[in-house]
Scaffold this active site. Structure first.
Site, PDB file in Angstrom:
ATOM      1  N   PRO A 116      60.540  46.283  34.871  1.00  0.00           N
ATOM      2  CA  PRO A 116      61.002  45.353  33.818  1.00  0.00           C
ATOM      3  C   PRO A 116      61.430  43.977  34.316  1.00  0.00           C
ATOM      4  CG  PRO A 116      62.739  46.899  34.335  1.00  0.00           C
ATOM      5  CD  PRO A 116      61.548  47.320  35.160  1.00  0.00           C
ATOM      6  N   CYS A 141      67.775  51.107  39.600  1.00  0.00           N
ATOM      7  CA  CYS A 141      68.448  51.071  38.296  1.00  0.00           C
ATOM      8  C   CYS A 141      67.448  51.206  37.147  1.00  0.00           C
ATOM      9  CB  CYS A 141      69.247  49.792  38.156  1.00  0.00           C
ATOM     10  SG  CYS A 141      70.560  49.596  39.389  1.00  0.00           S
ATOM     11  N   HIS A 142      66.398  50.379  37.189  1.00  0.00           N
ATOM     12  CA  HIS A 142      65.425  50.391  36.092  1.00  0.00           C
ATOM     13  C   HIS A 142      63.987  50.406  36.589  1.00  0.00           C
ATOM     14  CE1 HIS A 142      69.159  48.603  34.441  1.00  0.00           C
ATOM     15  NE2 HIS A 142      68.874  49.383  33.406  1.00  0.00           N
ATOM     16  N   GLY A 143      63.802  50.632  37.897  1.00  0.00           N
ATOM     17  CA  GLY A 143      62.456  50.857  38.420  1.00  0.00           C
ATOM     18  C   GLY A 143      61.619  49.609  38.627  1.00  0.00           C
ATOM     19  N   LEU A 196      68.630  42.937  35.732  1.00  0.00           N
ATOM     20  CA  LEU A 196      70.026  43.016  35.303  1.00  0.00           C
ATOM     21  C   LEU A 196      71.012  42.812  36.446  1.00  0.00           C
ATOM     22  CD1 LEU A 196      69.884  45.943  32.724  1.00  0.00           C
ATOM     23  CD2 LEU A 196      70.053  43.502  32.244  1.00  0.00           C
TER      24      LEU A 196
END
Length: 261
Positions: A240, A225-227, A207
């Site tokens: 991700p 943020c999202h690993g 992202l």
């Protein structure tokens, strides 16, 4: 009997009208040309004759008291003599007129071509990058002070760029990876022109977050943020993110100078 008397009375009138027409044509100076059929050249055949006239015939009619308009109507002709006393007539293809015409046409076409050329140049120049954009197109970085195992971050085209000086151990670790285990398979040699130096854009491919250097499960980069975890070659190993960190265009001017872009 009544019909016979009528015909006998009509014939003299027809003959009188025909003779009157011949008299009028003689006054106008016309010469009758009679077209006969296959029969004898009789007086009756002259009724179907044709009259040819010239401008001299029209003048003769005017001399006999006719107006010019009436004389012209009664004597149609294509042989007309123009009055050239008040103006000069030029023959078709006159050299002086031809040269002037070519000059006007050529000058107009030259102006049209110049206008089209100017419009095309303005359009092309409007599509060209401005000076400030061209100044940002490339970035010169001094890497002489970067130590082994250290990562520096520079800004190029508004994006962070990670420049890492890798050790021999890190290079070996980056090459000792099974390609089948990678989500976005890519050899380390294809990502690093010089094995010692790795240059990647510091934007997570998930992202658009900025990963943290020297972090994560693979000692490369980690996006909190999202690993997403990236290895020492900037390849996605966990999380991700679908793709590896992007490698920009770069080159080395010498051992101490790197050009990004």
């Amino acid at each position: 009997m009544a019909l016979r008397r009528s015909l006998h009375g009509l014939a003299p009138r027809l003959l009188e009208q025909w003779q009157g027409g011949l008299a009028m044509s003689s006054l106008a100076g016309m010469r009758p040309q009679v077209a006969f059929g296959d029969g004898d050249q009789t007086a009756a055949g002259s009724i179907f004759g044709r009259f040819l006239a010239t401008s001299a015939d029209i003048a003769t009619g005017v001399a006999h008291g006719m107006s010019p308009t009436v004389a012209a109507v009664k004597n149609p002709t294509n042989m007309i003599t123009y009055d050239e006393r008040n103006h000069e007539r030029f023959a078709p293809g006159d050299p002086s007129k031809r040269a002037f015409t070519y000059f006007v046409l050529s000058g107009g076409r030259f102006l049209y071509a110049s206008a089209i050329r100017l419009a095309v140049l303005k359009f092309v120049l409007s599509m060209t990058a401005s000076k400030d954009v061209l100044a940002m197109a490339s970035l010169e970085v001094d890497i002489s002070a970067v130590e082994e195992g250290q990562t520096v971050t520079v800004k190029w085209r508004g994006k962070p760029v990670f420049i890492r000086r890798r050790s021999e151990k890190e290079i070996a670790l980056a090459n000792d990876v099974d390609m089948a285990s990678l989500r976005d398979p890519e050899e380390d040699s294809a990502r690093a022109t010089k094995p010692e130096w790795l240059v990647v854009i510091g934007v997570c491919t998930h992202l658009g977050c900025v990963p943290i250097a020297n972090a994560g499960d693979y000692s490369g980069w980690f996006c909190p943020c999202h690993g997403s975890h990236y290895d020492i070659s900037g390849r996605i190993r966990k999380g991700p993110a679908p793709y590896n960190l992007e490698v920009p265009e770069y080159k080395f001017l010498d051992d101490n100078t790197l050009i990004v872009g």
